[in-house]
Write a protein that holds these residues in place. Structure first.
Motif, PDB file in Angstrom:
ATOM      1  N   THR A 265       0.847  -1.190   0.000  1.00  0.00           N
ATOM      2  CA  THR A 265       0.000   0.000   0.000  1.00  0.00           C
ATOM      3  C   THR A 265       0.883   1.240   0.000  1.00  0.00           C
ATOM      4  O   THR A 265       1.991   1.233   0.545  1.00  0.00           O
ATOM      5  N   THR A 267      -0.133   4.308   1.246  1.00  0.00           N
ATOM      6  CA  THR A 267      -0.343   5.103   2.462  1.00  0.00           C
ATOM      7  C   THR A 267       0.427   4.537   3.644  1.00  0.00           C
ATOM      8  O   THR A 267       1.179   5.244   4.324  1.00  0.00           O
ATOM      9  N   LEU A 299      -5.290  10.807   7.330  1.00  0.00           N
ATOM     10  CA  LEU A 299      -4.793   9.513   6.876  1.00  0.00           C
ATOM     11  C   LEU A 299      -4.775   8.518   8.037  1.00  0.00           C
ATOM     12  O   LEU A 299      -4.456   8.891   9.174  1.00  0.00           O
ATOM     13  N   PRO A 300      -5.095   7.254   7.759  1.00  0.00           N
ATOM     14  CA  PRO A 300      -5.655   6.764   6.496  1.00  0.00           C
ATOM     15  C   PRO A 300      -7.142   7.084   6.411  1.00  0.00           C
ATOM     16  O   PRO A 300      -7.824   7.143   7.435  1.00  0.00           O
ATOM     17  N   LYS A 303     -11.921   5.162   2.926  1.00  0.00           N
ATOM     18  CA  LYS A 303     -11.837   4.386   1.689  1.00  0.00           C
ATOM     19  C   LYS A 303     -10.579   3.530   1.665  1.00  0.00           C
ATOM     20  O   LYS A 303     -10.606   2.364   1.249  1.00  0.00           O
ATOM     21  N   GLN A 304      -9.458   4.079   2.125  1.00  0.00           N
ATOM     22  CA  GLN A 304      -8.210   3.320   2.137  1.00  0.00           C
ATOM     23  C   GLN A 304      -8.301   2.120   3.088  1.00  0.00           C
ATOM     24  O   GLN A 304      -7.859   1.023   2.767  1.00  0.00           O
TER      25      GLN A 304
END
Length: 379
Positions: A265, A267, A299-300, A303-304
């Motif tokens: 990922t 992020t 963050l995160p 959606k992530q």
């Protein structure tokens, strides 16, 4: 000494493998070890108090000290010898002494836990609520070494280390503390750990004596008590095996989750944006909680996290819920300046106008000049 023990000693003497005198000495010694006397009670109370207070303070060093003080390994070794000889009287005496120690410890830890009223117990308590096959293996080895130290006087120095390796008092203290908090499931886990250590020491001692002498092996095969000990120990394989499989499963899940987050990922793979602090898995709720430290509070994003959850469940063929607990931090500090960029600024200071340089003079120069012009007698 009863007739059954006398017959067993006679068999050893006939075989010539172990002398009758040696068996008699061991029997008398174990009878003393199994005695419920003042020393046992005082040491049990002291070990219980030290262990419980150490658990409440979440101090591993204090808990280790209680393991050394506890005298419970003595009646357990006597019980091992009684099982081998099939002597019910010595076995009953050993178990009675041990039962008194367990009762005292449970009561004291329950009272201290209730009086302390801590809202949350530390890791020293929680780590003793999930026994597995590894704990049984440790208990088996420790039981064998404890029995060996009894048979060989020159190995007695290993007894303290054995008491530390396989703890008997701390699990009972944990059980009492958890009962005072009405945490029945965790208290059951602590009780299972104590039972594992108890039966592991008994069985390990029997195996050691059977390995030590061929006549011991012969007597062990005919002892019904030894069959009962091995059977009870074997029954522990069911709950302990399940815990061990769960431990392996948890390690696999944590490794997979960390691999997906860190390597696959954008992020979570940048530690400057998202620093993964901890990964907790709640198997009952099927929930994975990730504790992260972030510099960007957004963050995160939801959606992530959702996309990562879908990928994890796809890899593991499971239905975990992924929850990210984020803590935003601010990075404070001066901006790094290139030394080459500082040179023009220094030149401008050196070439400053005369009026600016006068302002940079120390204030003491002005009063001195003023005093000279105002001096008496000057025009």
């Amino acid at each position: 000494m009863n007739n059954q023990t006398a017959r067993t000693i006679g068999e050893f003497m006939t075989s010539g493998s172990v002398s009758s005198r040696k068996i008699e000495q061991l029997h008398r010694s174990h009878m003393r070890d199994a005695a419920l006397d003042e020393v046992f009670i005082v040491l049990s109370i002291g070990a219980s108090l030290i262990s419980t207070l150490g658990l409440l303070a979440d101090s591993p060093a204090v808990v280790i000290g209680a393991m050394v003080v506890a005298p419970w390994i003595m009646p357990l070794r006597a019980a091992t010898f009684a099982i081998l000889l099939g002597e019910v009287r010595l076995l009953g005496r050993s178990l009675r002494t041990l039962l008194v120690g367990v009762s005292i410890t449970t009561l004291l830890s329950f009272i201290l836990g209730w009086l302390a009223g801590l809202p949350q117990l530390g890791s020293e308590v929680l780590t003793r609520t999930m026994p597995n096959l590894l704990d049984l293996g440790i208990a088996l080895v420790a039981g064998g070494l404890a029995t060996y130290a009894k048979l060989r006087s020159d190995a007695v120095s290993s007894l303290a280390g054995t008491a530390i390796a396989v703890a008997l008092v701390p699990p009972v203290c944990v059980m009492g503390l958890l009962l005072s908090h009405q945490r029945w499931s965790d208290a059951y886990g602590a009780g299972l750990l104590f039972t594992t250590n108890l039966l592991g020491i008994l069985t390990g001692g029997l195996v050691l004596m059977a390995w030590k002498d061929s006549e011991f092996r012969h007597v062990l095969r005919r002892s019904r008590l030894s069959v009962a000990s091995f059977t009870l120990t074997g029954m522990l394989l069911i709950p302990l095996g399940g815990s061990f499989i769960g431990l392996l499963r948890q390690g696999e899940v944590e490794e997979t989750v960390r691999k997906i987050l860190v390597k696959e990922t954008l992020t979570f793979s940048d530690p400057e944006l998202v620093d993964i602090q901890q990964i907790d898995i709640d198997w009952d709720k099927e929930q994975i909680r990730i504790i992260v430290r972030v510099t960007d509070p957004d963050l995160p994003s939801f959606k992530q996290v959702t996309l990562v959850q879908e990928e994890i469940n796809k890899r593991l063929k499971s239905n975990f819920q992924l929850v990210a607990q984020r803590t935003a931090v601010d990075v404070v500090g001066p901006v790094k300046v290139d030394p080459s960029e500082q040179q023009p600024a220094n030149s401008e200071i050196n070439q400053a106008p005369q009026s600016d340089q006068d302002e940079l003079r120390e204030p003491d120069d002005v009063p001195l000049a003023q005093e000279a012009s105002d001096a008496p007698g000057e025009p």
